[in-house]
Design an enzyme around this catalytic site. Structure first.
Site, PDB file in Angstrom:
ATOM      1  N   ASP A  72      23.476   9.496 -29.289  1.00  0.00           N
ATOM      2  CA  ASP A  72      23.674   8.451 -28.305  1.00  0.00           C
ATOM      3  C   ASP A  72      24.970   7.630 -28.484  1.00  0.00           C
ATOM      4  OD1 ASP A  72      22.888   6.823 -26.116  1.00  0.00           O
ATOM      5  OD2 ASP A  72      21.435   5.722 -26.962  1.00  0.00           O
ATOM      6  N   SER A  83      15.625  -5.885 -29.092  1.00  0.00           N
ATOM      7  CA  SER A  83      16.357  -6.892 -29.321  1.00  0.00           C
ATOM      8  C   SER A  83      17.248  -7.351 -30.438  1.00  0.00           C
ATOM      9  CB  SER A  83      15.733  -8.521 -28.808  1.00  0.00           C
ATOM     10  OG  SER A  83      14.898  -8.280 -27.302  1.00  0.00           O
TER      11      SER A  83
HETATM   12 MG    MG Z   1      22.024   0.999 -28.482  1.00  0.00          MG
END
Ligand code: MG
Ligand code: ADP
Length: 400
Positions: free
Chosen positions: A180, A36
């Site tokens: 990513d 988060s």
């Molecule tokens: Mg990310």
């Protein structure tokens, strides 16, 4: 603010005194797969612009950090006409405790290693309390990709790509694979025409001694042996005794390069260039996400539907695998990316017979450059795919 969020922020501040003492949590800005992220104000940052130069005494600093407007420095600031400082915001990335310590350490070490590039979010500091680790990064104002990818003209999107590839060049020069690359991990501000690459949670160092994949020794003389090693004669083995291949497949579906899908054991920094190409394809086609497969096999079919069966079969062979399908929509002849984009934008079917002539209609030189660049990013053979360094020299990015 949403009461549930207030409670979440409060409980975070209670359990993490060090963080609460220094940072004023403002809001939650992201919830990724592994963390988060909160926006916060850094209270230890000096209270006025230029104040570091005006007073470096610990007492002065403490007073300033509490925002004391009557302090001598504040008065001096006023006198010389320097306004109150701009607040300094940070992003607090609270890494979920389910992440392995090795993974967390890896992310922090790589972030620290890569701190010296404007296109990469540097690590300011990190805290640990028992099993909870938080990383503190500068806060970057950015727009949601979905809010601008349909509106931005190609000339503007060049800045997005240039900024992304600049970050990748830096990452790759350090021998690191991000793994990513996707819009939520590239925080872009269209007004400033600037983006920063974040999220090194899956990043890894390029192996200096990679495990063996046939693509390493793929030459005229030896490739047949490797192919036949894995090729069952006359169809598929029913109870294949060979162990399944295990390779790093980390990444996000839709952005994985073919060699990742094919479980290549020799993955290189080029996997990130494929993902950058997928972002450009999504921009050009005004479709996001562009690829939407549920698993790796589907993902191969999606890619084969564009590039055609022969090309993907050759790519599979390169990595010692066989690609075969009887799905009728996988064409023998691949499509040009212009045709795919055309189809995606206009919704008209790509007819195989007229396809070869259609792309010639478009005469925008900028678009031609973009397609040439795109084709080089989405080269299924990673050995021929453009590198970040080469990409910055490509006319599409070099001429801004
Ligand atoms: Mg990310
Ligand atoms: P995860 O590993 O959980 O995906 P990320 O590092 O990608 O975590 O962060 C999740 C989201 O938080 C990002 O997509 C972005 O919206 C926001 N975010 C992360 N870092 C920053 C930052 N430095 N500044 C502003 N927003 C950030």
């Amino acid at each position: 603010m949403d009461p549930q969020l207030v409670e979440e922020i409060d409980s975070f501040a209670r359990s993490f005194k060090d963080v609460a003492n220094r940072f004023r949590l403002i809001s939650k800005i992201g919830e990724g797969t592994f963390s988060s992220v909160y926006r916060a104000e850094d209270m230890e940052y000096d209270a006025f612009d230029n104040s570091w130069d005006l007073d470096r005494s610990p007492e002065g600093k403490r007073r300033l950090s509490m925002g004391d407007m009557s302090s001598p420095i504040a008065k001096r600031q006023k006198k010389v006409g320097v306004g109150p400082r701009r607040k300094k915001y940070v992003a607090i990335k609270r890494i979920y405790v389910t992440s392995s310590p090795q993974r967390i350490l890896n992310e922090l070490v790589l972030l620290h290693t890569l701190s010296r590039c404007d296109s990469i979010a540097p690590l300011i500091t990190a805290f640990r309390s028992q099993d909870q680790v938080v990383a503190i990064l500068p806060y970057y104002k950015h727009a949601d990709y979905r809010a601008f990818y349909r509106q931005l003209p190609l000339m503007e999107f060049k800045y997005y790509m240039k900024s992304l590839v600049t970050a990748l060049e830096h990452v790759h020069l350090h021998g690191i694979l991000h793994r990513d690359v996707k819009p939520t991990n590239f925080l872009y501000d269209p007004e400033k025409r600037r983006g920063v690459l974040v999220d090194f949670g899956l990043a890894e160092r390029e192996s200096v001694d990679p495990s063996y994949c046939t693509c390493r020794g793929y030459g005229e003389n030896n490739h047949i042996r490797h192919i036949t090693d894995r090729q069952p004669i006359g169809g598929y083995l029913k109870n294949d005794p060979r162990p399944g291949r295990r390779a790093n497949r980390a990444g996000t579906r839709g952005f994985r390069a073919p060699e990742v899908l094919l479980k290549c054991l020799n993955q290189t920094t080029k996997i990130d260039m494929w993902s950058a190409g997928v972002i450009l394809l999504s921009f050009m086609s005004k479709r996001f996400p562009f690829f939407n497969s549920a698993d790796d096999i589907d993902a191969m079919i999606e890619i084969a539907s564009i590039f055609g069966k022969p090309k993907i079969s050759a790519c599979a062979r390169l990595h010692g695998s066989i690609f075969d399908t009887n799905i009728p929509t996988v064409p023998d002849r691949g499509f040009k990316l212009e045709e795919i984009v055309d189809w995606a934008v206009t919704g008209t079917d790509v007819d195989e017979t007229e396809a070869s002539t259609r792309s010639q209609v478009d005469e925008d030189p900028e678009k031609d450059l973009a397609f040439d660049f795109l084709m080089k990013c989405l080269e299924v053979d990673f050995r021929k795919r453009i590198s970040a360094q080469e990409a910055l020299q490509h006319e599409f990015l070099a001429r801004i």
